[in-house]
Motif scaffolding. Structure first.
Motif, PDB file in Angstrom:
ATOM      1  N   THR A  81      11.856   0.056  27.008  1.00 59.44           N
ATOM      2  CA  THR A  81      13.196  -0.395  26.604  1.00 59.44           C
ATOM      3  C   THR A  81      14.241   0.713  26.726  1.00 59.44           C
ATOM      4  OG1 THR A  81      12.781   0.017  24.252  1.00 59.44           O
ATOM      5  CG2 THR A  81      12.287  -2.186  25.072  1.00 59.44           C
ATOM      6  N   SER A 126      16.698  -6.633  19.141  1.00 56.03           N
ATOM      7  CA  SER A 126      16.525  -8.075  18.998  1.00 56.03           C
ATOM      8  C   SER A 126      15.018  -8.339  18.933  1.00 56.03           C
ATOM      9  CB  SER A 126      17.111  -8.759  20.224  1.00 56.03           C
ATOM     10  OG  SER A 126      16.360  -8.392  21.372  1.00 56.03           O
ATOM     11  N   PRO A 127      14.606  -9.581  18.693  1.00 51.93           N
ATOM     12  CA  PRO A 127      13.161  -9.835  18.653  1.00 51.93           C
ATOM     13  C   PRO A 127      12.447  -9.368  19.923  1.00 51.93           C
ATOM     14  CG  PRO A 127      14.343 -11.761  17.832  1.00 51.93           C
ATOM     15  CD  PRO A 127      15.386 -10.796  18.332  1.00 51.93           C
ATOM     16  N   GLN A 128      13.058  -9.629  21.082  1.00 55.27           N
ATOM     17  CA  GLN A 128      12.396  -9.231  22.336  1.00 55.27           C
ATOM     18  C   GLN A 128      12.249  -7.713  22.416  1.00 55.27           C
ATOM     19  OE1 GLN A 128      14.814 -11.525  22.011  1.00 55.27           O
ATOM     20  NE2 GLN A 128      14.936 -12.940  23.741  1.00 55.27           N
ATOM     21  N   ILE A 129      13.272  -6.982  21.958  1.00 57.61           N
ATOM     22  CA  ILE A 129      13.194  -5.517  21.992  1.00 57.61           C
ATOM     23  C   ILE A 129      12.145  -5.036  20.983  1.00 57.61           C
ATOM     24  CG2 ILE A 129      14.502  -3.376  21.578  1.00 57.61           C
ATOM     25  CD1 ILE A 129      15.360  -4.908  24.133  1.00 57.61           C
ATOM     26  N   ARG A 130      12.100  -5.659  19.811  1.00 62.06           N
ATOM     27  CA  ARG A 130      11.116  -5.241  18.795  1.00 62.06           C
ATOM     28  C   ARG A 130       9.683  -5.581  19.207  1.00 62.06           C
ATOM     29  NH1 ARG A 130      15.418  -7.098  15.574  1.00 62.06           N
ATOM     30  NH2 ARG A 130      14.450  -9.100  15.085  1.00 62.06           N
ATOM     31  N   ASN A 131       9.524  -6.563  20.095  1.00 64.77           N
ATOM     32  CA  ASN A 131       8.181  -6.877  20.589  1.00 64.77           C
ATOM     33  C   ASN A 131       7.657  -5.816  21.542  1.00 64.77           C
ATOM     34  OD1 ASN A 131       7.847  -9.254  19.187  1.00 64.77           O
ATOM     35  ND2 ASN A 131       8.640 -10.562  20.829  1.00 64.77           N
ATOM     36  N   ARG A 132       8.559  -5.041  22.166  1.00 63.36           N
ATOM     37  CA  ARG A 132       8.147  -4.049  23.162  1.00 63.36           C
ATOM     38  C   ARG A 132       8.377  -2.606  22.695  1.00 63.36           C
ATOM     39  NH1 ARG A 132       4.745  -4.297  26.985  1.00 63.36           N
ATOM     40  NH2 ARG A 132       5.862  -3.125  28.566  1.00 63.36           N
ATOM     41  N   ALA A 161      22.688  -7.859  14.967  1.00 62.25           N
ATOM     42  CA  ALA A 161      21.709  -7.659  16.031  1.00 62.25           C
ATOM     43  C   ALA A 161      22.266  -6.707  17.073  1.00 62.25           C
ATOM     44  CB  ALA A 161      21.377  -8.997  16.675  1.00 62.25           C
ATOM     45  N   MET A 162      21.362  -6.046  17.812  1.00 62.80           N
ATOM     46  CA  MET A 162      21.751  -5.392  19.046  1.00 62.80           C
ATOM     47  C   MET A 162      22.832  -4.351  18.856  1.00 62.80           C
ATOM     48  SD  MET A 162      20.235  -6.419  21.639  1.00 62.80           S
ATOM     49  CE  MET A 162      19.988  -7.972  22.456  1.00 62.80           C
TER      50      MET A 162
END
Ligand SMILES: Cc1cc2nc3c(=O)[nH]c(=O)nc-3n(C[C@H](O)[C@H](O)[C@H](O)COP(=O)(O)OP(=O)(O)OC[C@H]3O[C@@H](n4cnc5c(N)ncnc54)[C@H](O)[C@@H]3O)c2cc1C
Ligand code: FES
Ligand code: FES
Lengths: 159, 290
Positions: free
Chosen positions: B29, B96-102, B183-184
């Motif tokens: 990221t 965001s959720p997608q960033i926190r997943n990676r 967010a973000m």
């Protein structure tokens, strides 16, 4: 380099991948799967969201080589094979009027799909939080929230 | 460019020793943004995703948590939120959720941005960073010594980050961040506080208000001495205010697109006062952490 991975249930081998290339580029430009959109290439908009081993991520931030041996599911993989029957989330987006230009839609559909698979009956705050990484410049988000609520009701009724 | 895929930690260390110019990539990221925008063209990428050890955490013999550098924020929140509430709060504010997943703490430390949200709670909690090289073995670096300049850290070019070590919370912990929305958002400034009642110590960390994340040492000393650890009397507003002033004094902020130095100092004083008040109220009420 060569990358082997599974996309929407099909094993794929892709050759001549540049080492700095993103998964998003491989999907769109090499595998002909343009559902995942490319808008920002920096993780800000969420329009490239795909499942990587069942976890939603921004495909623009995954290096192609990192998916070696792994499973990817794109928006194209949500509908039934051949796209004959849409996924309930996709149907709800169409019916609720949550699609205008449609550019943000694939990412939102994948992310909403993930939310409903984890939280079948989400509160509004949970929906907003789950979609916080997906930007839409057209709808003002209200119809998108309607669509997610509708999809949740439909899925509950089908159970 | 080359793409290196070590299958184990030992292989990763060997690869890094052989190719010091190889850039590790975990969640990507930070790294992929730089490559997508042509800011960086490394000679090689060293993919750490296959190194399973990095994605694990466990409890060490001394009771501390040893958390692999490759555990993403989403898992930190879900699996360790009760034991590391300050770090979990900070993790919830990342992207965001997608960033926190990676995204991972290892990557946050690797990038060493002054605004990295993982850093203040690591400082407040007294974390140590475990780094290793094939030739020289393991080094344990206190978080406060890890950040050496703007986007610079203490890693040598043959070293990789293995894990961070941190004691589970023994008292209340809070993290707060100023930004334009939820967010973000890259922090305008941020502050973390951790109470360590068994040692009668207050830990702090401030972010986005100096060339590196750093502790507010004078604020720590002051509050540790002033707080009524045994009687648990409510926080004196004058103590809270002074704590805020000392926290702001520890900063050396700049004017940039996100905010002015003056605003950052002011906001830091407010964040420090508030987070200490929340933490102390929990302590008085006998709540360990929230
Ligand atoms: C849209 C968006 C929003 C963001 N929001 C935030 C935010 O709110 N707060 C915040 O703090 N950050 C934010 N970030 C930045 C980033 O997500 C974090 O810094 C994250 O922690 C990076 O982790 P990663 O695993 O993705 O790192 P990577 O991109 O994989 O790596 C980052 C750096 O660390 C190095 N590295 C990684 N692992 C190791 C290791 N084990 N040993 C040695 N070096 C290593 C890499 O070489 C690289 O230099 C955001 C990024 C994006 C794209
Ligand atoms: S294109 Fe990936 S998040 Fe915008
Ligand atoms: S419908 Fe146009 S961006 Fe969302």
């Amino acid at each position: 380099m060569r990358v082997n991975f599974t996309v929407n249930g099909c094993a794929q081998t892709v050759d001549d991948v540049w080492e700095g290339e993103s998964l998003l580029y491989v999907l769109r430009e090499r595998l002909g799967l343009p559902g995942s959109k490319n808008a920002c290439e920096q993780g800000e908009c969420g329009s490239c969201t795909v499942h990587l081993d069942d976890v939603p991520v921004c495909a623009c931030l995954v290096a192609a080589g990192q998916v070696e041996g792994r499973r990817v599911r794109t928006v194209e993989g949500l509908a039934d094979r051949g796209g004959e029957r849409l996924d309930p989330v996709q149907e709800a987006f169409v019916e609720a009027g949550a699609v205008q230009c449609g550019f943000c839609t694939p990412g939102l559909v994948v992310q909403a799909h993930d939310l409903l698979s984890r939280v079948p009956d989400p509160q509004d705050a949970q929906i907003r939080e789950a979609l916080a990484g997906n930007l839409c410049r057209c709808t003002g988000y209200e119809k998108i929230l309607d669509a997610v609520r509708l999809a949740a009701r439909r899925k509950a009724a089908a159970r | 460019m080359e793409f290196l895929r070590p299958a184990s930690w030992a292989d990763a260390l060997a690869a890094k020793a052989e190719r010091p110019g190889a850039v590790p990539i975990q969640g990507g990221t930070d790294v992929m943004v730089e490559i997508n925008f042509d800011v960086r063209r490394p000679e090689a990428l060293l993919d750490l995703n296959p190194v399973k050890e990095l994605a694990e955490w466990d409890v060490a013999d001394d009771g501390r948590l040893r958390v692999g550098a490759g555990v993403p924020y989403a898992r930190l929140i879900a699996e360790l939120g009760d034991r590391l509430p300050g770090l979990a709060q900070a993790s919830r504010t990342v992207g965001s959720p997608q960033i926190r997943n990676r995204g991972t703490i290892g990557g946050n430390l690797g990038a060493a941005s002054p605004a990295g949200d993982g850093h203040p709670p690591l400082l407040a909690g007294g974390a140590e960073i475990e780094v290793e090289s094939a030739r020289r073995g393991v080094r344990m670096i206190p978080a406060a010594e890890f950040f050496t300049g703007v986007k610079a850290n203490a890693l040598r070019d043959d070293e990789l980050i293995r894990a961070f070590w941190i004691a589970p919370a023994s008292g209340p912990q809070y993290f707060a961040k100023v930004g334009t929305r939820n967010a973000m958002v890259i922090a305008v400034c941020s502050f973390a506080v951790a109470l360590h009642p068994e040692r009668r110590r207050v830990g702090t960390g401030l972010g986005s208000a100096a060339p590196t994340p750093r502790r507010a040492t004078a604020a720590e000393e002051f509050a540790s001495a002033e707080l009524d650890w045994t009687g648990r009397r409510p926080l004196d507003p004058a103590v809270a205010r002074r704590f805020g002033e000392l926290a702001a004094a520890a900063a050396s902020p700049i004017d940039d697109v996100r905010g002015t130095a003056r605003y950052r100092r002011h906001a830091l004083a407010v964040l420090a006062r508030r987070t200490l008040s929340w933490a102390w109220n929990d302590y008085v009420a006998g709540r360990r952490a929230s």
